[in-house]
Design a protein around this motif. Structure first.
Motif, PDB file in Angstrom:
ATOM      1  N   UNK A 165       0.848  -1.161   0.080  1.00 36.59           N
ATOM      2  CA  UNK A 165      -0.240   0.180   0.046  1.00 36.59           C
ATOM      3  C   UNK A 165       0.757   1.190   0.070  1.00 36.59           C
ATOM      4  N   UNK A 166       1.976   1.222  -0.827  1.00 37.42           N
ATOM      5  CA  UNK A 166       2.595   2.540  -1.098  1.00 37.42           C
ATOM      6  C   UNK A 166       3.368   2.732   0.371  1.00 37.42           C
ATOM      7  N   UNK A 167       3.878   2.020   1.182  1.00 38.69           N
ATOM      8  CA  UNK A 167       4.687   2.598   2.291  1.00 38.69           C
ATOM      9  C   UNK A 167       6.024   3.081   1.898  1.00 38.69           C
ATOM     10  N   UNK A 168       6.463   2.685   0.905  1.00 39.54           N
ATOM     11  CA  UNK A 168       7.739   2.829   0.454  1.00 39.54           C
ATOM     12  C   UNK A 168       7.862   4.377   0.107  1.00 39.54           C
ATOM     13  N   UNK A 169       6.729   5.080  -0.048  1.00 41.39           N
ATOM     14  CA  UNK A 169       6.750   6.596  -0.235  1.00 41.39           C
ATOM     15  C   UNK A 169       7.147   7.413   0.835  1.00 41.39           C
ATOM     16  N   UNK A 170       7.000   6.800   1.957  1.00 45.80           N
ATOM     17  CA  UNK A 170       6.975   7.823   3.095  1.00 45.80           C
ATOM     18  C   UNK A 170       8.200   7.444   4.034  1.00 45.80           C
ATOM     19  N   UNK A 171       8.540   8.780   4.819  1.00 46.90           N
ATOM     20  CA  UNK A 171      10.192   8.576   5.385  1.00 46.90           C
ATOM     21  C   UNK A 171       9.559   8.134   6.984  1.00 46.90           C
ATOM     22  N   UNK A 172      10.118   7.272   7.550  1.00 50.02           N
ATOM     23  CA  UNK A 172       9.685   7.173   8.951  1.00 50.02           C
ATOM     24  C   UNK A 172      10.863   6.180   9.564  1.00 50.02           C
ATOM     25  N   UNK A 173      10.948   6.335  10.774  1.00 54.34           N
ATOM     26  CA  UNK A 173      12.028   5.466  11.387  1.00 54.34           C
ATOM     27  C   UNK A 173      11.305   4.212  12.154  1.00 54.34           C
ATOM     28  N   UNK A 174      12.049   3.372  12.455  1.00 52.46           N
ATOM     29  CA  UNK A 174      11.479   2.090  13.311  1.00 52.46           C
ATOM     30  C   UNK A 174      12.288   2.115  14.626  1.00 52.46           C
ATOM     31  N   UNK A 175      11.851   2.590  15.515  1.00 54.43           N
ATOM     32  CA  UNK A 175      12.155   2.452  16.991  1.00 54.43           C
ATOM     33  C   UNK A 175      12.558   1.040  17.302  1.00 54.43           C
ATOM     34  N   UNK A 176      13.604   0.871  17.924  1.00 52.43           N
ATOM     35  CA  UNK A 176      13.720  -0.362  18.774  1.00 52.43           C
ATOM     36  C   UNK A 176      14.484  -0.129  19.761  1.00 52.43           C
ATOM     37  N   UNK A 177      14.198  -1.375  20.866  1.00 50.15           N
ATOM     38  CA  UNK A 177      14.351  -1.286  22.089  1.00 50.15           C
ATOM     39  C   UNK A 177      15.660  -2.094  22.169  1.00 50.15           C
ATOM     40  N   UNK A 178      16.205  -2.354  23.593  1.00 53.41           N
ATOM     41  CA  UNK A 178      17.259  -2.979  23.837  1.00 53.41           C
ATOM     42  C   UNK A 178      17.201  -4.380  24.694  1.00 53.41           C
ATOM     43  N   UNK A 179      16.558  -4.064  25.697  1.00 54.23           N
ATOM     44  CA  UNK A 179      16.223  -5.071  26.725  1.00 54.23           C
ATOM     45  C   UNK A 179      15.071  -6.082  26.604  1.00 54.23           C
ATOM     46  N   UNK A 180      14.059  -5.603  25.857  1.00 54.93           N
ATOM     47  CA  UNK A 180      12.826  -6.386  25.670  1.00 54.93           C
ATOM     48  C   UNK A 180      12.016  -6.669  26.669  1.00 54.93           C
ATOM     49  N   UNK A 181      12.061  -5.583  27.848  1.00 56.82           N
ATOM     50  CA  UNK A 181      11.252  -5.585  28.785  1.00 56.82           C
ATOM     51  C   UNK A 181       9.959  -4.584  28.758  1.00 56.82           C
ATOM     52  N   UNK A 182       9.261  -4.591  29.695  1.00 54.71           N
ATOM     53  CA  UNK A 182       7.947  -3.962  29.700  1.00 54.71           C
ATOM     54  C   UNK A 182       8.348  -2.450  29.316  1.00 54.71           C
ATOM     55  N   UNK A 183       9.271  -1.814  29.929  1.00 55.30           N
ATOM     56  CA  UNK A 183       9.543  -0.549  29.733  1.00 55.30           C
ATOM     57  C   UNK A 183       9.873  -0.118  28.097  1.00 55.30           C
ATOM     58  N   UNK A 184      10.686  -0.943  27.776  1.00 57.84           N
ATOM     59  CA  UNK A 184      10.852  -0.979  26.025  1.00 57.84           C
ATOM     60  C   UNK A 184       9.982  -0.972  25.318  1.00 57.84           C
ATOM     61  N   UNK A 185       8.843  -1.899  25.714  1.00 55.58           N
ATOM     62  CA  UNK A 185       7.751  -2.105  24.853  1.00 55.58           C
ATOM     63  C   UNK A 185       6.696  -1.031  24.824  1.00 55.58           C
ATOM     64  N   UNK A 186       6.918  -0.235  26.104  1.00 59.22           N
ATOM     65  CA  UNK A 186       6.175   0.766  26.361  1.00 59.22           C
ATOM     66  C   UNK A 186       6.703   1.937  25.347  1.00 59.22           C
TER      67      UNK A 186
END
Lengths: 167, 405
Positions: free
Chosen positions: B250-271
């Motif tokens: 659905x044309x997502x390649x046309x948009x600029x956005x970043x993918x946030x990543x966490x480090x620990x995989x804990x509740x805080x990171x998921x939040x």
């Protein structure tokens, strides 16, 4: 094969498991390989651990039922290689009498519930599964409801005229 | 032997073997936010083992779908992840469109992007606000749910429904979005970042919140991948996998956005991952509004699936035929099998569709992210406290409808 990655993976599979590859096709860009049931564990292990194929992610595992064919039950695996963003589909077919398939839980922990779901709905037994019990349906259910011999509606109903709409 | 020593031998020393208590968490408990049962083996307040039971709201969608024409399956998908129904709807439409090879106008694709990002925000609001509630901060919940209400008002304006939207059709949308829709989107996009910032200030650097969530229910990237995690939960563990980027649809390649990543995989990171994704979604919506083509209409040219306008049905024979064909559910699609996935709010939402050329699917399987990652729950809560288990579950955003299908 139009896709280079598909071609490579298929070549590798044929090189190692030449007798167990029954057919291969490319549908909507995805390589779909039918393999023999007995070798499915070895094939998936190879695809996962070989550094060139490297399918590190099990996307999906599900069953299918073709009551009219001789090998009527099937299991369909979708594997995904995150490094190259490459997906493939593996299929195995076998008859209801011989519905014992090797479990891949020790390769992918996520296969646990997917195999339980497939067992629940199709009655496919996964050998080596740690806890092969029903998961979504109740424990004392007698049938495996997604098989085609179990129609959706109660067949004893008289108030629906099938002659009119043919379904 | 003195009297004292003799007496000592008479004392019965209690058995050193520990006796664990069994605790039923759920199926209906306000803290579980849905119908989830977990039988916990407890050592005091420490969880030694957990056994989840699922299937309480199983509705046999895969079986139902085998008797339904393609356009009637959309309402089924509503009820998977009911916090973000439009993503499910669009995912289903994309699957059928892939199989019939429909050419979708750019404008429709951009409208879909706006719709899906709005639903993603709505879904993440639920999850993040509920994490707040489970740590004891009800204020943020009430405050952010007001924003969710605005999103539902937008959905209502688009299609008339709020929760189970049944939005769009195979090929596009059922009708053009009214000016009011655009106004409401505009207003929401302008107001939401401020509200989100206030919510963020309330929790992100809050000592109590951090103490409660950091290192609560962690999972390593390796285990998460093995368990089939996708979506924000996988990204929180540090794997930057997002379907929108990996296989753009659905044309997502046309948009600029970043993918946030966490480090620990804990509740805080998921939040935090979800918090950042909401901001990215707003940015995508803004870009989509800005780039929105004026030409292209609101649906593709797929007469087999798209209801013709009423005036044409009355005056044009072909339109009348198509009208009946669709209403009676006699539209057939070519033979074939296709796997299509979209980035749902919880992860990779996949549709495996096998068609034998008939009016209904031969087999339809939903790859439901919740179902797949919820099996890691016992491993994640083992050795933790009961209160952390509650928090872990809400931070995983397990939606009962998607879990049980």
């Amino acid at each position: 094969m139009e896709n280079e990655l598909n071609k490579k993976v298929l070549e590798q599979l044929i090189k190692v498991f030449s007798d167990d590859i029954k057919s291969a096709e490319e549908s909507y860009g995805m390589l779909s390989v039918t393999v023999s049931k007995n070798k499915i564990y070895a094939i998936i292990k190879f695809l996962k651990e070989n550094t060139e194929t490297n399918f590190n992610f099990l996307t999906d595992l599900t069953g299918i039922h073709y009551p009219d064919s001789k090998e009527d039950l099937g299991v369909i695996y979708h594997l995904h290689n995150f490094y190259k963003n490459h997906r493939i589909r593996l299929k195995i077919f076998f008859s209801t009498q011989d519905s014992y398939v090797d479990s891949i839980v020790d390769l992918y922990s996520g296969a646990n519930w997917m195999e339980r779901e497939t067992f629940d709905f199709f009655g496919i037994h996964f050998k080596g599964h740690p806890n092969l019990t029903r998961i979504l349906n109740m424990e004392d259910m007698l049938i495996h409801p997604l098989r085609k011999e179990f129609p959706l509606e109660d067949q004893s109903r008289k108030d629906k005229n099938d002659a009119m709409f043919g379904r | 032997m003195s009297q004292l020593e003799k007496n000592n031998t008479d004392i019965i020393i209690p058995s050193q073997e520990k006796e664990y208590s069994i605790l039923n968490l759920g199926p209906t408990h306000p803290a579980t936010h849905g119908i989830f049962q977990n039988i916990l083996k407890m050592d005091g307040e420490i969880i030694m083992d957990a056994q989840p039971t699922i299937g309480y709201i199983h509705r046999a969608f895969e079986k139902l779908a085998e008797r339904r024409p393609y356009n009637q399956i959309t309402p089924i998908t509503d009820r998977l992840n009911y916090c973000s129904s439009p993503i499910n709807n669009v995912g289903w439409h994309l699957t059928v469109e892939k199989l019939i090879g429909a050419q979708i106008p750019k404008r429709v694709e951009y409208m879909r992007v706006i719709l899906m990002e709005l639903s993603r925000i709505a879904d993440h609001i639920v999850c993040d606000a509920v994490i707040g509630v489970d740590t004891g901060a009800l204020t943020g919940f009430v405050y952010l749910f007001q924003q969710r209400e605005h999103i539902y008002e937008i959905f209502e304006e688009m299609c008339g429904a709020r929760l189970t939207t049944n939005i769009g059709r195979i090929g596009g949308f059922e009708r053009e979005w009214s000016n009011k829709v655009w106004e409401k989107i505009e207003k929401f996009v302008n107001n939401f970042p401020k509200a989100l910032e206030e919510f963020e200030n309330l929790l992100v650097r809050n000592r109590i919140f951090m103490d409660r969530t950091i290192n609560c229910g962690p999972i390593s990237a390796e285990r998460a991948l093995s368990y089939g995690f996708t979506g924000p939960n996988l990204r929180a563990a540090g794997v930057d996998y997002d379907v929108r980027v990996m296989t753009p649809y659905s044309s997502y390649q046309d948009f600029e956005f970043t993918i946030p990543v966490g480090t620990q995989g804990d509740t805080y990171d998921r939040f935090m991952v979800r918090l950042e994704e909401m901001k990215q979604s707003i940015s995508i919506i803004k870009q989509a509004i800005q780039k929105m083509p004026t030409e292209g209409g609101f649906h593709a040219d797929v007469p087999d699936f798209y209801l013709p306008p009423k005036e044409e049905v009355y005056n044009n024979m072909e339109a009348l035929i198509y009208h009946f064909k669709i209403v009676m559910g006699e539209s057939t699609i070519p033979k074939g099998e296709v796997y299509n996935c979209v980035e749902g709010a919880n992860g990779e939402l996949g549709y495996y569709l096998v068609s034998d050329g008939g009016r209904t699917p031969y087999r339809l399987h939903f790859r439901r992210p919740c179902f797949i990652y919820y099996q890691a729950y016992p491993e994640m809560i083992k050795g933790g406290l009961l209160s952390d288990a509650i928090l872990t579950m809400s931070s995983m955003n397990v939606i009962a409808g998607e879990l049980d299908a």
